[in-house]
Design an enzyme around this catalytic site. Structure first.
Site, PDB file in Angstrom:
ATOM      1  N   HIS A 241       0.699  -1.316   0.000  1.00  0.00           N
ATOM      2  CA  HIS A 241       0.121   0.037   0.020  1.00  0.00           C
ATOM      3  C   HIS A 241       0.889   1.323  -0.037  1.00  0.00           C
ATOM      4  CE1 HIS A 241      -3.351  -2.558   1.226  1.00  0.00           C
ATOM      5  NE2 HIS A 241      -2.770  -3.007   2.182  1.00  0.00           N
TER       6      HIS A 241
HETATM    7  O1  RIB Z   1      -5.194   0.135   4.504  1.00  0.00           O
HETATM    8  C1  RIB Z   1      -3.986   0.098   4.463  1.00  0.00           C
HETATM    9  C2  RIB Z   1      -3.375   1.069   5.351  1.00  0.00           C
HETATM   10  O2  RIB Z   1      -3.503   0.838   6.665  1.00  0.00           O
HETATM   11  C3  RIB Z   1      -1.809   0.946   4.869  1.00  0.00           C
HETATM   12  O3  RIB Z   1      -1.273   2.317   5.402  1.00  0.00           O
HETATM   13  C4  RIB Z   1      -1.175   0.315   6.321  1.00  0.00           C
HETATM   14  O4  RIB Z   1       0.054   0.576   6.575  1.00  0.00           O
HETATM   15  C5  RIB Z   1      -2.244   0.524   7.277  1.00  0.00           C
HETATM   16  O5  RIB Z   1      -1.916   1.647   7.735  1.00  0.00           O
END
Ligand code: RIB
Ligand code: CA
Length: 311
Positions: A241
């Site tokens: 992500h």
């Molecule tokens: O949903 C994914 C996000 O939530 C990413 O930034 C992960 O690190 C969590 O913070």
């Protein structure tokens, strides 16, 4: 050259995003890192941010602690994804570098006021609490920021923490609402794109094959945090992500999206934290963010692996 403040809740994927930024000095100058409560409590996210800086050999980076809870709601964490330390996987030493003096929000405000107008980009990788608090404390910074490039939200991909919401937005929906309405130029990396950046076995083997402490640590982080997504989605590997934010700063051409209206649900518990992206322009609401939907995953992983090899 992008001059950035990374706001983060490490989290294995945050760690990779920070490493990619620190490995790319030609394109990115990290002015500082601000920690926020999210994946794990603040005491751990501020510690993990320093652990990652030390792993990168960058004890010069200033790491500030910010909010330990959302603006108005109770903190929700994600140990089920990231483990109880937030950086489960590799066993990394406790940080020696100290936490920087002062509150993260004051660092953000002071930096944006000091640096020339339009030269600072905020890169939130967790709940938007610190960013919203800075915008509320110093509304003048909105007109001075170059851009906010954040990881959060979901539209076609729908939620990962509830049926409707992505974690970062769900933890602090009021903060996300403040950011979306700030008037700042915003680029969003939602699950729609990050779920296409999967660390397959071959890609993780490439990290490990670097043979460096960073390469091995990243492979171990991914081995750990991929469990959640593999079990839930049956996906081919962990979605990276947060590194999508850093990669966008280096190679924006790897991403495709649309400039649309994006608003956040802050009233209904059923859809709390949902990012409603008007992808088809059916509302009369003004577009306010570039919402990404596609990524050249092959090029993304080639870039990431090549850069991590530098550390
Ligand atoms: O949903 C994914 C996000 O939530 C990413 O930034 C992960 O690190 C969590 O913070
Ligand atoms: Ca994060």
């Amino acid at each position: 050259m992008r001059r950035i403040i990374i706001d983060t809740d490490p989290g294995q994927d945050d760690a990779v995003a920070i490493l990619l930024a620190l490995a790319s000095p030609e394109e990115i100058e990290v002015l500082g890192i601000t920690a926020v409560a999210g994946n794990v409590p603040l005491a751990l996210t501020q510690k993990n941010a320093r652990i990652v800086c030390e792993l990168a050999g960058r004890t010069d980076i200033k790491v500030f602690a910010g909010y330990d809870a959302p603006l108005r709601r109770k903190l929700i964490t994600a140990e089920h994804v990231h483990g109880k330390t937030g950086l489960d996987g590799p066993s990394l030493p406790d940080p020696v570098m100290p936490l920087a003096e002062g509150h993260a929000v004051d660092f953000i405000v002071e930096t944006v006021r000091r640096e020339p107008e339009g030269t600072v980009t905020l890169c939130p990788l967790g709940p938007l609490t610190n960013i919203a608090a800075a915008l509320q404390k110093a509304p003048d910074i909105a007109g001075r920021l170059q851009e906010i490039v954040l990881m959060g939200g979901a539209y076609f991909e729908v939620g990962n923490i509830t049926p409707a919401a992505e974690f970062n937005i769900y933890v602090d929906p009021e903060a996300a609402d403040i950011v979306m309405k700030s008037g700042v130029r915003i680029t969003i990396m939602p699950l729609d794109v990050t779920h296409k950046a999967l660390v397959t076995k071959a890609r993780n083997d490439a990290f490990r094959a670097l043979g460096t402490p960073v390469g091995v640590a990243v492979a171990q982080m991914t081995d750990f945090f991929e469990r959640f997504d593999k079990e839930k989605y049956g996906s081919a590997g962990a979605p990276l992500h947060d590194p999508c934010v850093t990669a966008y700063l280096i190679r924006p051409d790897l991403f495709k999206g649309r400039f649309v209206n994006v608003e956040v649900e802050t009233q209904s518990e059923l859809t709390m934290g949902m990012t409603v992206a008007d992808w088809w322009g059916v509302s009369k609401r003004k577009p306010n963010a570039t919402f990404m939907g596609d990524i050249d995953a092959g090029e993304f992983f080639a870039l990431l692996t090549e850069r991590l090899a530098r550390l």
